[in-house]
Design an enzyme around this catalytic site. Structure first.
Site, short mmCIF file in Angstrom:
data_model
loop_
_atom_site.label_atom_id
_atom_site.label_comp_id
_atom_site.label_asym_id
_atom_site.label_seq_id
_atom_site.Cartn_x
_atom_site.Cartn_y
_atom_site.Cartn_z
N VAL A 1 -20.36 -1.27 -0.85
CA VAL A 1 -20.09 -1.54 0.56
C VAL A 1 -19.85 -0.19 1.24
CG1 VAL A 1 -18.57 -2.73 2.19
CG2 VAL A 1 -19.02 -3.74 -0.06
N LYS A 14 -13.21 -0.84 -14.53
CA LYS A 14 -13.52 -2.14 -13.94
C LYS A 14 -13.91 -3.16 -15.00
CE LYS A 14 -12.61 -1.12 -9.68
NZ LYS A 14 -11.57 -1.84 -8.91
N ASN A 52 -6.22 -5.50 -5.51
CA ASN A 52 -7.38 -4.80 -4.97
C ASN A 52 -7.30 -3.28 -5.08
OD1 ASN A 52 -9.69 -4.26 -2.94
ND2 ASN A 52 -7.88 -3.36 -1.96
N TYR A 85 -15.04 5.04 -14.05
CA TYR A 85 -14.78 3.95 -13.10
C TYR A 85 -15.32 2.63 -13.66
CZ TYR A 85 -15.10 1.28 -8.72
OH TYR A 85 -14.98 0.32 -7.75
N THR A 106 -17.84 1.35 2.94
CA THR A 106 -16.49 1.71 3.36
C THR A 106 -16.32 3.21 3.11
OG1 THR A 106 -15.67 1.24 1.15
CG2 THR A 106 -15.56 -0.56 2.76
N ASP A 122 3.37 1.49 -4.83
CA ASP A 122 2.64 2.37 -5.73
C ASP A 122 2.30 1.53 -6.95
OD1 ASP A 122 1.73 4.14 -7.65
OD2 ASP A 122 3.48 5.48 -7.55
N VAL A 123 1.04 1.14 -7.11
CA VAL A 123 0.68 0.19 -8.16
C VAL A 123 0.84 0.76 -9.56
CG1 VAL A 123 -0.89 -1.13 -6.68
CG2 VAL A 123 -1.79 0.76 -8.08
N ASP A 126 0.84 -1.20 0.00
CA ASP A 126 0.00 0.00 0.00
C ASP A 126 0.87 1.24 0.00
OD1 ASP A 126 -3.25 0.22 1.05
OD2 ASP A 126 -2.07 2.05 0.89
#
Length: 264
Positions: free
Chosen positions: A193, A162, A89, A158, A195, A62-63, A39
């Protein structure tokens, strides 16, 4: 031994310092896996790893960076003695009507969600295939979204990212099979969700005028969901545990909806 038992599995979870990723990391550890959390939030990731206990760890990742991916995978293999499961994720969501999209916002979502997952597939497959640094096969679980399967307003970019993850998952599974990598590649489609990201989405939906309030936005999602409720972090985490486990040993190139039926 249960087919869901992950004892002995070595796992890297991206974006695991909070939200869905944290829940996935905790569920995988509870199933017996040794987990490294990758992360950008290094301190928060380290704190979560410490709560998981001995045998777990964290790494700065850092993806969107090739070098960061290479270093994180190497560090995970060094710490755990191998790599059997990668959970891609990490992701971002920026709400906006198509008539109001920002070039920077589009690029940010493409960089994190699409490029980040692509680089994860690249370095995960390289490490787990025969001759790789881990070299014993395994499983990759990508996190797509119900947004890839429905037309919900305000999240066009987005949703596109996805959908791209869904397609990359299937091509990666085919390439892995054809080239004998021994790595299963699947994805999940989480529903909404509550979050930090999910709650922020509801707030943003109201801000751009699609709903009168965040509560109305949530009600709209629940109304589209046959199960009649929002998802919970554990719902999504259990889906990942399943796809990472031997219970899913013949599940490959698939997308698992964990959305209460919203996307059917």
């Amino acid at each position: 031994m249960s087919a869901f038992d992950l004892t002995g599995r070595r796992v890297l979870v991206t974006g695991g310092a909070q939200g869905l990723g944290e829940g996935m990391a905790r569920a995988l550890a509870e199933a017996g896996a040794s987990v490294v959390i990758g992360d950008l939030q290094a301190e928060r990731a380290a704190a979560v790893a410490a709560e998981l206990g001995a045998g777990h760890g964290s790494v700065h990742l850092d993806v969107t960076s090739e070098d960061s991916w290479s270093a994180a995978v190497d560090a995970t293999i060094t710490r755990l003695g191998g790599l059997d499961v990668l959970v891609n994720n990490a992701g971002v969501e920026i709400t906006g009507l198509l008539t109001e999209i920002s070039v920077d916002d589009v690029r940010r979502q493409l960089d994190v969600n699409v490029l980040g997952t692509a680089l994860g597939l690249k370095h995960g497959l390289r490490a787990m295939r025969p001759g790789g640094a881990a070299g014993s096969g395994g499983a990759i679980v990508n996190v797509a979204s119900v947004a890839a399967t429905i037309a919900f307003p305000g999240i066009a970019i987005y949703s596109a990212t996805k959908s791209a993850i869904d397609r990359m998952t299937r091509v990666a599974a085919m390439e892995s099979g054809k080239l004998g990598y021994g790595v299963r590649v699947n994805c999940i489609y989480p529903g909404l969700v509550p979050t930090e990201m999910g709650t922020g989405l509801a707030v943003d939906m109201a801000k751009i005028g699609l709903f009168e309030s965040p509560e109305q936005a949530v009600e709209a999602v629940v109304g589209l969901t046959p199960s009649g409720r929002l998802g919970e972090v554990r719902d999504m985490a259990d889906g990942v545990v399943f796809l990472a486990s031997d219970a899913a040993r013949f599940v490959n190139g698939a997308g698992l909806p964990v959305d209460g039926g919203m996307g059917m």
